[in-house]
Scaffold this motif. Structure first.
Motif, PDB file in Angstrom:
ATOM      1  N   GLU A 167       0.853  -1.182   0.000  1.00 54.18           N
ATOM      2  CA  GLU A 167       0.000   0.000   0.000  1.00 54.18           C
ATOM      3  C   GLU A 167       0.891   1.235   0.000  1.00 54.18           C
ATOM      4  O   GLU A 167       1.669   1.447   0.935  1.00 54.18           O
ATOM      5  N   ALA A 168       0.815   2.025  -1.049  1.00 50.19           N
ATOM      6  CA  ALA A 168       1.598   3.262  -1.134  1.00 50.19           C
ATOM      7  C   ALA A 168       0.807   4.369  -0.441  1.00 50.19           C
ATOM      8  O   ALA A 168      -0.287   4.725  -0.881  1.00 50.19           O
ATOM      9  N   ARG A 169       1.352   4.883   0.645  1.00 49.62           N
ATOM     10  CA  ARG A 169       0.659   5.936   1.405  1.00 49.62           C
ATOM     11  C   ARG A 169       0.999   7.291   0.810  1.00 49.62           C
ATOM     12  O   ARG A 169       2.168   7.657   0.668  1.00 49.62           O
ATOM     13  N   LEU A 170      -0.027   8.032   0.438  1.00 48.02           N
ATOM     14  CA  LEU A 170       0.141   9.366  -0.131  1.00 48.02           C
ATOM     15  C   LEU A 170      -0.247  10.407   0.910  1.00 48.02           C
ATOM     16  O   LEU A 170      -1.287  10.285   1.552  1.00 48.02           O
ATOM     17  N   ILE A 171       0.595  11.414   1.055  1.00 45.30           N
ATOM     18  CA  ILE A 171       0.303  12.470   2.020  1.00 45.30           C
ATOM     19  C   ILE A 171       0.328  13.822   1.319  1.00 45.30           C
ATOM     20  O   ILE A 171       1.130  14.045   0.411  1.00 45.30           O
ATOM     21  N   ALA A 265     -13.980  10.973  -0.432  1.00 46.87           N
ATOM     22  CA  ALA A 265     -13.609  10.476  -1.756  1.00 46.87           C
ATOM     23  C   ALA A 265     -12.107  10.552  -2.009  1.00 46.87           C
ATOM     24  O   ALA A 265     -11.585   9.920  -2.901  1.00 46.87           O
ATOM     25  N   SER A 266     -11.413  11.401  -1.221  1.00 44.82           N
ATOM     26  CA  SER A 266      -9.978  11.535  -1.455  1.00 44.82           C
ATOM     27  C   SER A 266      -9.267  10.308  -0.890  1.00 44.82           C
ATOM     28  O   SER A 266      -9.623   9.785   0.145  1.00 44.82           O
ATOM     29  N   THR A 267      -8.247   9.877  -1.582  1.00 41.13           N
ATOM     30  CA  THR A 267      -7.578   8.638  -1.184  1.00 41.13           C
ATOM     31  C   THR A 267      -6.276   8.918  -0.470  1.00 41.13           C
ATOM     32  O   THR A 267      -5.549   9.837  -0.828  1.00 41.13           O
ATOM     33  N   GLY A 268      -5.988   8.170   0.603  1.00 36.89           N
ATOM     34  CA  GLY A 268      -4.726   8.317   1.307  1.00 36.89           C
ATOM     35  C   GLY A 268      -3.753   7.223   0.941  1.00 36.89           C
ATOM     36  O   GLY A 268      -2.559   7.368   1.162  1.00 36.89           O
ATOM     37  N   THR A 269      -4.236   6.106   0.423  1.00 39.90           N
ATOM     38  CA  THR A 269      -3.365   5.009   0.021  1.00 39.90           C
ATOM     39  C   THR A 269      -3.804   4.459  -1.330  1.00 39.90           C
ATOM     40  O   THR A 269      -4.974   4.541  -1.698  1.00 39.90           O
ATOM     41  N   LEU A 270      -2.835   3.935  -2.046  1.00 41.27           N
ATOM     42  CA  LEU A 270      -3.113   3.271  -3.316  1.00 41.27           C
ATOM     43  C   LEU A 270      -2.418   1.916  -3.307  1.00 41.27           C
ATOM     44  O   LEU A 270      -1.292   1.796  -2.817  1.00 41.27           O
TER      45      LEU A 270
END
Length: 309
Positions: A167-171, A265-270
């Motif tokens: 899981e790639a965490r996006l900040i 709806a915004s994503t924190g992980t992909l």
């Protein structure tokens, strides 16, 4: 005249060059000196060149001889690789492993796994390409890659076998000089909509589906590194992989953007997947690479018995 050239002739030539005499080459190759001399004479006669100056006590390579020894070493090494690839194919190892990755895939574990793959399969030709968003999936579909590490949005297609890898965490981040970093409070989504969002886009379909875009002030990038340059320059904000921006957060060149009431709806992980086409199962080396990668990502599992892989 190339049709009369043999690997044995080249092996004899290289051995003489390494040991400095016909007799020493004969001992290493377990042949009589006369057989070594005859092999060299045949090679010289067929190619129409003089390889050794025999006027002294020991044979010395001529200028053309030295040049051809270099070529002979190259041909012998290529022949060894040829035999190794054929032997590997008999054991279920791919003749070549082509790998493609999307820009959001964490690279440090991948680099270490590729090093380990090289040690485990030293004769395996490996090709590697980094792609814009969704580019790895396209290479997979065109048959240009056997294995892709990529995002699969909005879902995994039916014709692809995909294994969740990490899981790639996006900040959300921004330069400390940016207006959003100087609010003195958490930014609302209304605040953020007024500012440029730096978005990673699919170069093949720049106007295709968008994920996590807020507002209409959007600058689009194909390259993750170029987007980082603009982010550090304070020209916008974006979500970035946490592992990539960690050094810049530590040295103060970026700050985490505090957001209040972030939309669901915004994503924190992909999810990053290891994927191959269902109709083209991986060979032994590809499965080995995935085993190693999953261990490095903290997801130990053997893929050798996994159906579809």
């Amino acid at each position: 005249m190339i049709g009369s050239l043999t690997l044995d002739q080249l092996r004899v030539l290289v051995t003489i060059a390494e040991l400095g005499s016909f007799s020493a080459a004969g001992r290493r190759l377990k042949r009589a000196q006369s057989a070594i001399s005859q092999t060299v004479a045949t090679l010289e006669g067929v190619q129409g060149v003089t390889l050794f100056d025999r006027s002294g006590h020991r044979p010395r390579l001529t200028d053309v001889g030295r040049a051809l020894v270099v070529q002979a070493r190259f041909i012998l090494a290529s022949a060894s690789r040829f035999e190794a690839v054929a032997a590997g194919a008999r054991e279920g190892i791919e003749p070549e492993l082509a790998v493609a990755i999307d820009p959001l895939v964490p690279t440090a574990p991948l680099i270490e796994s590729l090093r380990a793959l090289r040690d485990a399969f030293p004769h395996l030709p490996v090709s590697f390409s980094t792609e814009g968003l969704r580019g790895a999936e396209r290479r997979l579909r065109r048959g240009e890659a056997a294995l892709a590490f990529c995002l699969l949005l909005p879902s995994v297609p039916e014709d692809i076998v995909a294994l969740p890898l990490v899981e790639a965490r996006l900040i959300p981040v921004v330069a400390p000089t940016h207006t959003l970093a100087q609010l003195g409070r958490a930014a609302t989504w209304a605040d953020i909509e007024e500012h440029i969002q730096l978005v990673l886009s699919d170069p093949a379909t720049p106007d295709g589906a968008s994920y996590g875009i807020i507002g209409t002030r959007v600058w689009r990038f194909v390259d993750l590194g170029r987007r980082l340059d603009f982010l550090l320059a304070g020209l916008g904000w974006c979500r970035m992989p946490e592992d990539l921006v960690a050094p810049f957060l530590k040295n103060g060149r970026l700050v985490t953007l505090r957001v209040d009431e972030e939309p669901s709806a915004s994503t924190g992980t992909l999810t990053v997947y290891a994927a191959h086409m269902r109709a083209r199962p991986l060979g032994r080396a590809g499965r080995w690479l995935l085993d190693d990668l999953r261990t490095r990502f903290g997801m130990p599992v053997s893929l050798n018995g996994l159906q579809g892989w």
